[in-house]
Design an enzyme around this catalytic site. Structure first.
Site, mmCIF file in Angstrom:
data_model
loop_
_atom_site.group_PDB
_atom_site.id
_atom_site.type_symbol
_atom_site.label_atom_id
_atom_site.label_comp_id
_atom_site.label_asym_id
_atom_site.label_seq_id
_atom_site.Cartn_x
_atom_site.Cartn_y
_atom_site.Cartn_z
ATOM 1 N N LYS A 435 0.690 -1.202 -0.145
ATOM 2 C CA LYS A 435 0.390 -0.258 0.036
ATOM 3 C C LYS A 435 0.741 1.009 -0.334
ATOM 4 O O LYS A 435 1.813 1.471 0.872
ATOM 5 C CB LYS A 435 -0.454 -0.056 1.726
ATOM 6 C CG LYS A 435 -2.210 1.462 0.993
ATOM 7 C CD LYS A 435 -2.512 1.001 2.282
ATOM 8 C CE LYS A 435 -3.799 2.725 2.454
ATOM 9 N NZ LYS A 435 -4.539 2.735 2.928
ATOM 10 N N ASP A 532 -13.078 1.841 11.717
ATOM 11 C CA ASP A 532 -13.574 1.341 10.303
ATOM 12 C C ASP A 532 -14.374 -0.033 10.578
ATOM 13 O O ASP A 532 -13.825 -0.213 9.058
ATOM 14 C CB ASP A 532 -12.929 1.840 9.132
ATOM 15 C CG ASP A 532 -13.989 2.194 7.572
ATOM 16 O OD1 ASP A 532 -15.362 2.126 8.318
ATOM 17 O OD2 ASP A 532 -12.979 1.836 7.294
#
Length: 737
Positions: A435, A532
């Site tokens: 990422k 989240d």
């Protein structure tokens, strides 16, 4: 058959011989008539032309000045370069007479023997227009030719086509100085009226003629320029048969008077014509008539060259260091001059480049070291040395570039608000997810190494493992284990929904996710709040085991008020209402989001619908209302009503209700949730429990299910995450899908 013959003698006919004079025309001679320029040897007036046969009359007709050539030809233009004149030629007609009931012929003929003129065999064609008509053209000698124009049906006529249907054409021979035309009918006069009353024949300039079907259907061809069409006539000085004889003639009749002119033998008949020499232009029949052409105006030299006009030509030169190649017409490098300079320059460049590259490499290494220090690299290395069992790798930027094929677009497996994820292959051919994070501020960079250390020590089967990072770039890059089988969201709502999964399998995946979150809350030191939690962040490995991922909004459990977040983050539909009011993320915020996941499993619906009535858009609101009204059956998915016991479903619904309590303090902990899910799962594993509650199940849900679940051993790759569009938390390490 009544025949009317009209013979035009248009070019001063039957002249036996002529001797052109070489006198120069007076400057007072008229140079133009109407729009036509009159070039010598042609002229208007006495002593203005080379001789009488080149004389032109300027007459006023209908208020317009027109040049008249020969007896009665209207002159269209004169070309010195091509030695031609264009005139209007009369059209011969062959028409039906209503009075006599017969055909009237109006023929046309021209004689130009012993004159400078010949009919151009290159530019002209004998053309016949009509239906079932034969047109002839011949001279006073042995030449006779013609063509046939027929009409089967008027529908066969085509505009622009002169191939024998309504129109035909034939060439004429070279050297022709007289001709006349004639007609013949293929059928009788009464039959021709089926198509057209008239037929036409004419010697016409081929480029100026374009056949129209109206010439047949409306008899309008003879209306063109009052029955006239353009024709091209070649001219030459014919007092001598060739240039060689003309130059030897001592009578002073040689017509090429310009000093920069050349004599060329006529291509049509005996005689010669004059042309300006190459590099000159003008009138070769006048003294000093051919003037030098400035070729430089046309840019003949190559790019970078300089043009110099010369008499009769031009010369190209090139800038310093190049020379003009006449063979290739290019400015080629002057190798002899350049080699020495080039060698010296290359040596200088090599030394300069080497020094510059060394300097830049040092600067780059310095920047990488600064980034490494900013991101807490030294702290990370010290901990890795002390924790000898720590399985964590600090990758170099070069290694990750190589692993992702320089971050090729085809390697992208996910995009979100926190960054872009690439699939990469690192050493030992191990697939990983890399990422590239979004920008973070200076405070986040300082705490990054410490948080990487904490997350790297998390080793739980239901949490995506962080295997490494790269700290020598401006924004740190994270390397996670590669999870191949998509997300729980896709299994419930998305592209994997087609799999016939059983409710017990979904329950097992949810239980595993709860165990992972429980580990973060209870066993990580310090505890980690995910921030989240949603089905899109629960990945499924090759065995479809749950893996909690995406710590883009995660923080360490705050120890003081300064660590309160300043911006609410997460995904709409999963957000804790209390968190939205206080901006304080707690472990109970994750619990609320997990409660929404339980609703998705129970109802098969998405957390938030953007269409439909506003009061039905929120899944959690609909569920709580149904529970309040004791109408759970209204929101349950139809497929699960008969799969499991009523006790199991009521237990899950009650657990979800507790998780969705508006007050965070009333919600259960993740450990309590995991324990309750473990207990509820046992209900689906013991058939006698279902037998004991069969009557109650039928009354509550109605019916049973025979659905089964079998997961294929295929992989689906890493699809992009939906809903990952919120800003990154300032103190996070994450794996955004």
């Amino acid at each position: 058959m009544k025949v009317v013959l009209q013979l035009g003698l248009g070019l001063l006919l039957l002249a036996t011989h002529y001797v052109p004079a070489t006198s120069v025309p007076s400057p007072q001679c008229q140079k133009q008539c109407g729009d036509v320029e009159i070039h010598y040897p042609f002229g208007i007036g006495v002593n203005c032309s080379l001789e009488e046969l080149f004389s032109v009359k300027c007459q006023v007709q209908d208020g317009i000045s027109k040049p008249i050539f020969g007896e009665n030809f209207e002159l269209l233009n004169i070309s010195l370069a091509n030695s031609t004149v264009r005139v209007l030629n009369q059209i011969a007609t062959y028409c039906y007479n209503d009075t006599s009931g017969d055909m009237d012929s109006h023929y046309w003929g021209i004689k130009s023997k012993n004159t400078p003129y010949r009919f151009s065999d290159i530019h002209n064609k004998f053309t016949v227009i009509g239906c079932n008509t034969i047109g002839y053209i011949g001279d006073e000698g042995s030449y006779l030719s013609g063509c046939v124009s027929t009409c089967g049906n008027l529908s066969d006529l085509t505009d622009g086509s002169c191939s024998g249907i309504g129109c035909c054409q034939t060439a004429i021979p070279r050297g022709m100085d007289n001709y006349k035309v004639n007609f013949n009918m293929v059928t009788n006069a009464s039959q021709i009226l089926r198509f057209s009353r008239c037929s036409y024949a004419v010697l016409v300039e081929a480029e100026a003629f374009n056949f129209s079907t109206a010439y047949i259907t409306t008899n309008k061809f003879n209306d063109t320029n009052a029955g006239q069409v353009p024709m091209v006539i070649d001219w030459a000085i014919r007092n001598e048969t060739s240039c060689e004889k003309a130059k030897r003639n001592e009578t002073g009749t040689y017509a090429c008077l310009s000093g920069n002119s050349e004599c060329v033998n006529s291509a049509n008949g005996p005689g010669y014509v004059c042309n300006c020499s190459k590099g000159f232009q003008g009138n070769p029949y006048l003294p000093d008539g051919c003037q030098d052409v400035n070729e430089c105006n046309d840019g003949p030299c190559p790019l970078g060259g300089v043009c110099h006009n010369t008499v009769g030509g031009y010369r190209c030169s090139c800038r310093a260091g190049r020379k003009f190649s006449k063979q290739n017409k290019t400015c080629d490098p002057d190798t002899g001059l350049i080699i020495g300079v080039t060698v010296s320059f290359l040596v200088l460049v090599i030394f300069s480049s080497s020094g510059y590259m060394i300097l830049q490499k040092r600067k780059l290494n310095k920047v990488k070291q600064e980034y490494f220090h900013q991101h807490g690299g030294l702290l990370l290395f010290e901990k890795m040395k002390s924790e000898k069992g720590l399985a964590f790798t600090v990758f170099t930027e070069v290694e990750l570039i190589h692993a992702t094929n320089n971050y090729d677009k085809s390697r992208i497996i996910g995009k979100g608000g926190h960054g872009t994820v690439y699939k990469g292959i690192v050493k030992d051919n191990m697939p990983v997810a890399i990422k590239r994070c979004a920008l973070i501020d200076e405070r986040q960079k300082k705490e990054f190494g410490q948080e990487m250390l904490i997350l790297s020590q998390i080793n739980h089967k239901n949490i995506v493992k962080l295997v490494g990072c790269c700290l020598e770039v401006e924004v740190p890059m994270l390397v996670y284990e590669f999870i191949p089988n998509g997300t729980l969201y896709e299994l419930i709502h998305g592209k994997n929904q087609a799999l016939q999964i059983s409710f017990s399998t979904l329950l097992r995946i949810v239980h595993e996710a709860a165990e992972g979150l429980n580990f973060l809350h209870s066993y990580a030191s310090p505890p980690i709040l995910h921030g989240d939690v949603k089905t899109a962040n629960i990945l499924l490995d090759h065995n479809y085991m749950a893996k909690v991922s995406d710590f883009g909004a995660s923080i360490l459990a705050p120890s003081d008020e300064e660590q309160y977040v300043t911006m609410v983050q997460g995904t709409c539909g999963y957000l804790d209402p209390e968190y939205m009011q206080t901006c304080q993320l707690t472990d109970k915020s994750d619990v609320y989001s997990f409660g929404v996941i339980l609703l998705e499993v129970l109802t098969g619906q998405v957390p938030l619908k953007l269409d439909g009535p506003e009061k039905h858009r929120s899944l959690s609101s609909n569920f709580l209302l149904a529970m309040k009204e004791n109408n759970l059956d209204a929101v349950l998915e139809s497929n699960i009503k008969g799969q499991e016991s009523a006790e199991l479903i009521r237990g899950l619904a009650e657990l979800a209700k507790q998780c969705l309590d508006m007050c965070g303090g009333n919600r259960p902990s993740m450990k309590e949730i995991a324990d309750e899910l473990s207990r509820l799962r046992k209900l689906s594993l013991h058939p006698w429990v279902q037998l004991e509650t069969e009557v109650e199940t039928q009354s509550l849900l109605g019916g049973t299910s025979t659905a089964s679940f079998e997961i294929e051993a295929a992989t689906t790759g890493y699809p992009a995450q939906e809903g990952d569009n919120m800003p990154m938390n300032p103190r996070s390490s994450y794996y955004a899908r």
